[in-house]
Design an enzyme around this catalytic site. Structure first.
Site, PDB file in Angstrom:
ATOM      1  N   GLY A 170      -4.399  -4.419  -3.977  1.00 28.32           N
ATOM      2  CA  GLY A 170      -5.352  -3.379  -4.390  1.00 28.32           C
ATOM      3  C   GLY A 170      -4.567  -2.161  -4.823  1.00 28.32           C
ATOM      4  CG  HIS A 171      -1.848  -2.016  -7.467  1.00 31.83           C
ATOM      5  ND1 HIS A 171      -1.094  -2.688  -8.385  1.00 31.83           N
ATOM      6  CD2 HIS A 171      -1.311  -2.303  -6.267  1.00 31.83           C
ATOM      7  CE1 HIS A 171      -0.133  -3.348  -7.762  1.00 31.83           C
ATOM      8  NE2 HIS A 171      -0.257  -3.137  -6.474  1.00 31.83           N
ATOM      9  CD  GLN A 190       0.779  -8.877  -2.046  1.00 34.09           C
ATOM     10  OE1 GLN A 190       1.522  -9.545  -2.715  1.00 34.09           O
ATOM     11  NE2 GLN A 190      -0.500  -8.744  -2.350  1.00 34.09           N
ATOM     12  CG  ASP A 193      -1.766  -1.227   1.329  1.00 36.57           C
ATOM     13  OD1 ASP A 193      -2.238  -1.696   0.292  1.00 36.57           O
ATOM     14  OD2 ASP A 193      -1.900  -1.751   2.452  1.00 36.57           O
ATOM     15  CE  LYS A 210       3.173  -2.474  -4.501  1.00 34.22           C
ATOM     16  NZ  LYS A 210       2.847  -2.234  -3.076  1.00 34.22           N
TER      17      LYS A 210
HETATM   18  P1  IMP Z   1      -2.555 -12.879   2.119  1.00 36.04           P
HETATM   19  O1  IMP Z   1      -1.648 -12.296   1.072  1.00 36.04           O
HETATM   20  O2  IMP Z   1      -4.015 -12.664   1.812  1.00 36.04           O
HETATM   21  O3  IMP Z   1      -2.225 -14.306   2.439  1.00 36.04           O
HETATM   22  O4  IMP Z   1      -2.295 -12.067   3.490  1.00 36.04           O
HETATM   23  C1  IMP Z   1      -1.032 -12.133   4.168  1.00 36.04           C
HETATM   24  C2  IMP Z   1      -0.659 -10.774   4.746  1.00 36.04           C
HETATM   25  O5  IMP Z   1      -0.366  -9.870   3.681  1.00 36.04           O
HETATM   26  C3  IMP Z   1      -1.770 -10.086   5.552  1.00 36.04           C
HETATM   27  O6  IMP Z   1      -1.164  -9.362   6.611  1.00 36.04           O
HETATM   28  C4  IMP Z   1      -2.405  -9.127   4.560  1.00 36.04           C
HETATM   29  O7  IMP Z   1      -3.032  -8.044   5.199  1.00 36.04           O
HETATM   30  C5  IMP Z   1      -1.165  -8.699   3.798  1.00 36.04           C
HETATM   31  N1  IMP Z   1      -1.448  -8.241   2.431  1.00 36.04           N
HETATM   32  C6  IMP Z   1      -1.758  -8.980   1.357  1.00 36.04           C
HETATM   33  N2  IMP Z   1      -1.923  -8.222   0.273  1.00 36.04           N
HETATM   34  C7  IMP Z   1      -1.697  -6.956   0.655  1.00 36.04           C
HETATM   35  C8  IMP Z   1      -1.669  -5.708  -0.042  1.00 36.04           C
HETATM   36  O8  IMP Z   1      -1.876  -5.603  -1.251  1.00 36.04           O
HETATM   37  N3  IMP Z   1      -1.388  -4.618   0.718  1.00 36.04           N
HETATM   38  C9  IMP Z   1      -1.100  -4.702   2.032  1.00 36.04           C
HETATM   39  N4  IMP Z   1      -1.095  -5.835   2.722  1.00 36.04           N
HETATM   40  C10 IMP Z   1      -1.391  -6.966   2.034  1.00 36.04           C
END
Ligand code: IMP
Length: 425
Positions: free
Chosen positions: A40-41, A225, A13, A16
């Protein structure tokens, strides 16, 4: 003839998408190389907001080809929905997007298991996942029991693989998790509509991308991420299940590393995190509340409020190190205009000793050493020339630059494309 990379330097977040959007105007092909619909972009163009989850945001440019790399885990329903909604916005997404035949497919039970494990975790063990089935699908990839996009192109291969997968998975679902079994027919039927629409999009992307590079095309690799969520270099186990860092860009796209030129690390002028896990510079007071409100710090995918805190130099130095970062892009600096004093985390102490690296374990026990910089208390939203920033704001940026050891070449002062300062590029 070269590939540039945009990688998150914090916990995701970081903004990017705006940087990717900015860089995409000179790019022929944009490749998403890991993650899935957990990302989420958000991009704002002429005041209109677009949110992307799986499709690279470069789709907005008429001549940019988008590629979902082999390192991505692809949810077929989600993908089709996102394509249709972008098509309705006027973007020719079905004709300019390729899916790697090596992409792993998220199947319905991946999400079921992800949600179940999250809901049943003991306090302290919860990861706070997006419940999109990401980790479970990557686990199947590593267990060598996954289904790949290329398998969907041959009906006999698909049927055989899917039968084998369902048979094995039903043992886990029923015996381990006490859930209802899934049927092969249900999953096969669901995949059929995806196959109909996506068949012509599925190609051998490592071949395609390297051939295009040889022809002189320019590629931008887009990470989801951030470094703090990387399965190797992040705050394990509170991470996502892929490599969001530079190494993941190579294995998740198949591009030869020789082509890689610029690695842009993206960081907010402060820090945020969603989900669980250590966060040394986290704030729990009114300053955090102010950051959350002014910075609209709520997840683009799940809507969850983001945890907020000050800039963490040690975390960014770690990101510079593991990504081979050539420069840092600083986003959301305008949000800090509302603080009289701006502390910066400049170092860590662990067990009473100063350390100059991010500890692999025990990050929750570090004591942060802060230096306090004066705020500028002036509205800087939308400024696009570095010289027009207040002196104290320039000092803040130059202070960070000196501490992290790489130049800060792009600074974002607001959500729109035009709210961008380009410096020494
Ligand atoms: P997962 O990717 O859904 O397995 O989640 C694993 C961890 O990554 C959690 O703490 C989520 O909140 C975090 N996470 C996954 N995708 C994003 C993103 O796009 N932005 C911020 N945190 C993310």
């Amino acid at each position: 003839m070269s590939a540039d990379l945009v990688v998150g330097a914090q916990w995701g977040d970081e903004g990017k998408a705006k940087v990717i959007d900015y860089l995409s105007k000179d790019i022929d092909i944009i490749v998403r190389y890991q993650g899935g619909a957990n990302a989420g972009h958000t991009v704002v163009v002429d005041g209109k907001k677009y949110v992307f989850h799986l499709i690279p945001s470069g789709v907005i440019y008429p001549n940019t080809i988008c590629v979902i790399g082999n390192g991505v885990v692809l949810d077929p329903d989600f993908f089709l929905k996102e394509c249709v909604s972008l098509q309705n916005e006027g973007f020719d997404v079905f004709n300019k997007t390729y899916i790697s035949d090596g992409c792993h497919i998220i199947l319905p039970f991946h999400q079921t298991i992800d949600s179940l494990l999250e809901s049943n975790s003991m306090p302290g063990e919860k990861i706070g996942t997006t419940k999109r089935g990401i980790g479970i699908c990557y686990a199947d990839k590593m267990m060598r029991t996954g289904l790949r996009a290329g398998d969907l192109l041959d009906d006999t291969i698909l049927k055989n693989k899917l039968k084998m997968i369902v048979q094995k998975k039903n043992l886990t679902l029923t015996k381990l998790y006490g859930l209802q079994p899934v049927t092969y027919e249900d999953i096969y039927e669901k995949l059929k509509s995806f196959i109909e629409r996506a068949r012509k999009m599925i190609i051998n992307t490592p071949y395609y991308l390297n051939e295009e590079l040889k022809k002189g095309k320019r590629i931008l690799l887009e990470g989801a991420q951030g470094t703090g969520l990387d399965v190797d270099f992040g705050t394990y186990p509170f991470v996502t299940s892929s490599n969001s860092t530079t190494g993941g860009a190579i294995t998740g796209s198949g591009i030869s590393f020789h082509y890689l030129k610029h690695v842009y690390g993206i960081s907010k002028a402060y820090t945020t995190r969603v989900g669980e896990g250590p966060f040394p510079t986290e704030l729990f007071d009114d300053d955090a509340e102010k950051m959350r409100e002014l910075g609209h710090e709520f997840g683009a995918t799940t809507g969850r409020p983001r945890r907020c805190g000050w800039f963490d130099v040690e975390m960014i130095k770690h990101s510079v190190r593991v990504n081979g970062m050539t420069s840092l892009v600083l986003t959301k600096i305008d949000i800090l205009s509302n603080y009289d004093k701006i502390p910066v985390g400049v170092g860590y102490e662990l067990n009473g000793k100063k350390i100059d690296f991010l500890p692999t374990s025990g990050l929750e026990n570090v004591k942060v050493i802060y230096e306090e910089l004066p705020g500028w208390n002036t509205n800087i939203s939308g400024i696009s020339n570095f010289n027009n920033l207040p002196g104290k704001c320039k000092d803040y940026i130059e202070f960070l630059e000196k501490r992290i050891g790489v130049p800060i070449n792009i600074i974002s002062t607001g959500p729109d494309r035009t709210h961008t300062i380009i410096r020494n590029i």
